[in-house]
Design an enzyme around this catalytic site. Sequence first.
Site, PDB file in Angstrom:
ATOM      1  N   ASP A  61      12.545  31.062  74.761  1.00  0.00           N
ATOM      2  CA  ASP A  61      11.808  31.131  76.025  1.00  0.00           C
ATOM      3  C   ASP A  61      10.397  30.615  75.760  1.00  0.00           C
ATOM      4  O   ASP A  61       9.443  31.373  75.653  1.00  0.00           O
ATOM      5  CB  ASP A  61      11.796  32.580  76.536  1.00  0.00           C
ATOM      6  CG  ASP A  61      11.188  32.678  77.919  1.00  0.00           C
ATOM      7  OD1 ASP A  61      11.015  31.624  78.564  1.00  0.00           O
ATOM      8  OD2 ASP A  61      10.872  33.799  78.349  1.00  0.00           O
TER       9      ASP A  61
ATOM     10  N   ASP B  92       9.915  17.785  84.874  1.00  0.00           N
ATOM     11  CA  ASP B  92       9.056  16.614  85.104  1.00  0.00           C
ATOM     12  C   ASP B  92       9.069  16.265  86.594  1.00  0.00           C
ATOM     13  O   ASP B  92       9.789  16.873  87.378  1.00  0.00           O
ATOM     14  CB  ASP B  92       9.528  15.418  84.250  1.00  0.00           C
ATOM     15  CG  ASP B  92      10.912  14.926  84.659  1.00  0.00           C
ATOM     16  OD1 ASP B  92      11.827  15.768  84.792  1.00  0.00           O
ATOM     17  OD2 ASP B  92      11.097  13.719  84.863  1.00  0.00           O
TER      18      ASP B  92
ATOM     19  N   HIS C  37      10.183  25.340  80.917  1.00  0.00           N
ATOM     20  CA  HIS C  37       9.577  24.014  80.846  1.00  0.00           C
ATOM     21  C   HIS C  37       9.623  23.446  82.267  1.00  0.00           C
ATOM     22  O   HIS C  37      10.602  22.817  82.677  1.00  0.00           O
ATOM     23  CB  HIS C  37      10.345  23.113  79.868  1.00  0.00           C
ATOM     24  CG  HIS C  37       9.728  21.758  79.727  1.00  0.00           C
ATOM     25  ND1 HIS C  37       8.645  21.513  78.908  1.00  0.00           N
ATOM     26  CD2 HIS C  37      10.013  20.569  80.313  1.00  0.00           C
ATOM     27  CE1 HIS C  37       8.307  20.243  78.999  1.00  0.00           C
ATOM     28  NE2 HIS C  37       9.116  19.646  79.859  1.00  0.00           N
TER      29      HIS C  37
ATOM     30  N   GLU D 278      14.148  23.937  79.809  1.00  0.00           N
ATOM     31  CA  GLU D 278      13.785  23.199  81.010  1.00  0.00           C
ATOM     32  C   GLU D 278      14.639  23.706  82.173  1.00  0.00           C
ATOM     33  O   GLU D 278      15.554  24.533  81.987  1.00  0.00           O
ATOM     34  CB  GLU D 278      13.983  21.674  80.818  1.00  0.00           C
ATOM     35  CG  GLU D 278      13.425  20.877  81.990  1.00  0.00           C
ATOM     36  CD  GLU D 278      13.112  19.410  81.690  1.00  0.00           C
ATOM     37  OE1 GLU D 278      13.256  18.963  80.543  1.00  0.00           O
ATOM     38  OE2 GLU D 278      12.692  18.709  82.636  1.00  0.00           O
TER      39      GLU D 278
END
Length: 589
Positions: free
Chosen positions: A563, A209, A522, A572
């Site tokens: 994965d 993020d 991620h 992530e």
Amino acid sequence: MTMRHSTQPLRLGLGPLRSLSALLVGAASLTALPACDAAPTRGCPGTEIFIDGECVQPHMIRLNSVGYLPTRAKLASYVGDETSFQVMTREGRVVFEGSATTEVSARDSGERVRIADFSELEEPGEYWLEVPGVGRSPDFRIGDDVFHEPLVASLLALHGQRCGTAVELEWGEGTFKHAACHLEEAGLDYIDGEQGTKDATGGWHDAGDYGKYTVNGAFAVAFLLQAYEDFPDRLKDLELPIPERGGELPDILDEARFQLEWLLKMQLADGSVAHKVTAKNFEGNIMPEADHAPRFFVPAGTAATGTFAATLALAARVYEPFDPDFAATCLEAAQQAFDFLLENREDITPNQSDFRTGGYEAPGYDDERAWAAAELWETTGDPAALEEFELLARELGMSMLLNFDWSNSTNLALATYLRSEREGRDPDLVESIRATTLSTAQSLVENWKSHGYGRSVGSIYYWGINGVIARTAFNLVAAHRLDPDPTYLDAITGQLDHLFGRNPYGRSYLTGVGYRPPQFPHHRPSMASGGRFPWPGLLIGGPHSELFSDPAANVPEGLTWEDRAENYIHNEIAINWNTALVYALVAAE
Ligand code: 9MR
Ligand code: ZN
């Protein structure tokens, strides 16, 4: 839907012969990212991996596909009845023959494995390992420089996390870039006594993020600073293809400074430090420059203030020889934060109820206070800081944690106090910290030796465990400073073995490096560009006691990794995992 896969074998890295200068950002010809028909985000069952549009079983012989240092231990794991094994050169000449151990239980992956030890092979070269009837391993190298490529990759990955500026990096055949992002000021709506907005630009995006979180941001960069403080000779001339390269300041400290400059912006007028700056929700799967959701400072807490004080006090020591003005700025900020902690003995947990981004709360704040005190004392010699550290350490009976993560700074605090050359320490406390340092490191060594895939943390599994595994290098270095037994160093390279392929998947967990690394992390910039071309040098979190795609499946903990891009609990990436890996790679050498 069809998919073009052009990356077999999936070794995108530098390769031993490729020169670093070929990677320099700004080099004349930049390769465009290869085209992609679809954005596969699926995972494969068990140990199978997704190659050329299908799930296939990788090599059964699992070893460090990046390579081994000549004088360190060299272990591989495999499942099979045969005990004899051979190491061959690329030309097929046998250079080593050995006999593997009897079976060891790797209960976390539901397997019984044998361990092949070829530590005696020290000759640099390119090899594979073969077990009759079981198969052949991926190719690997033995050489003094095997960890150079992953070190550069994992530092470049941090560079790629830069916020507030355009970023461009090259790796293998790809160019990875984003434009300047998150340039808007962040709202002070949640900060008592403040209004309007304030600059919060710079620093690294935390993970997959785009949030920037003080506790983890400080904890993460501390490992670069700690790596520099512990191994300056290894790092002072390390060249990184980043815009600030060259000059008097070592490149790794240029990268760290980018994060520190942002951290300084998180401090509030009273010396306390805002907990994070994020939007109210996680971003969509878009490039960072496309994200314009309003961001806010989240109120200060004890954890943010403590980790900030510790990290900036450490920074003041590290930057002093290069840039005394910057060092003074760091120290002043650290002192103000520490003074706030001394004046506010009650712990403060920030109210984050309007935010659904990462929490990064670290309840039980004494370890952050102790870390701040230890670093302040080491930097300044201030007796008040020494008194604070010793009080907390005695009161809490602080001992080294075998597995430690962003939420607990105990190990950093104890290690700084223990290695200090300043006068005035309490000899009994020094002795007890010495004992816990050695006994914890011995447990890490025992786990490395007894676990089927050499994990220093044994069979512990939780979110981000690969970062924790890398971070155990810090404890092993602390023990090695007290007792120069080379086994501690073998255990460090043993953790790199695990992360680079001596694991139940036989794969590297670092994007762009080693044998069949993760393809679908991620990581929003990787996902936004179609998911096929992961940004390089990112360590993924790894298997976890919880499942993601099929929570009811009966899968042993060691085989829970997928994965798969949506899977943030296993796949992530995060800055604190990457900086721990940097520390381990530097320590190993
Ligand atoms: O690394 C963090 C892990 O230890 C926690 O269990 C998890 C849930 O709180 O959060 C992880 O950190 C994430 C953070 O909250 C937001 N940015 C992504 C981080 C890595 O997954
Ligand atoms: Zn950004």
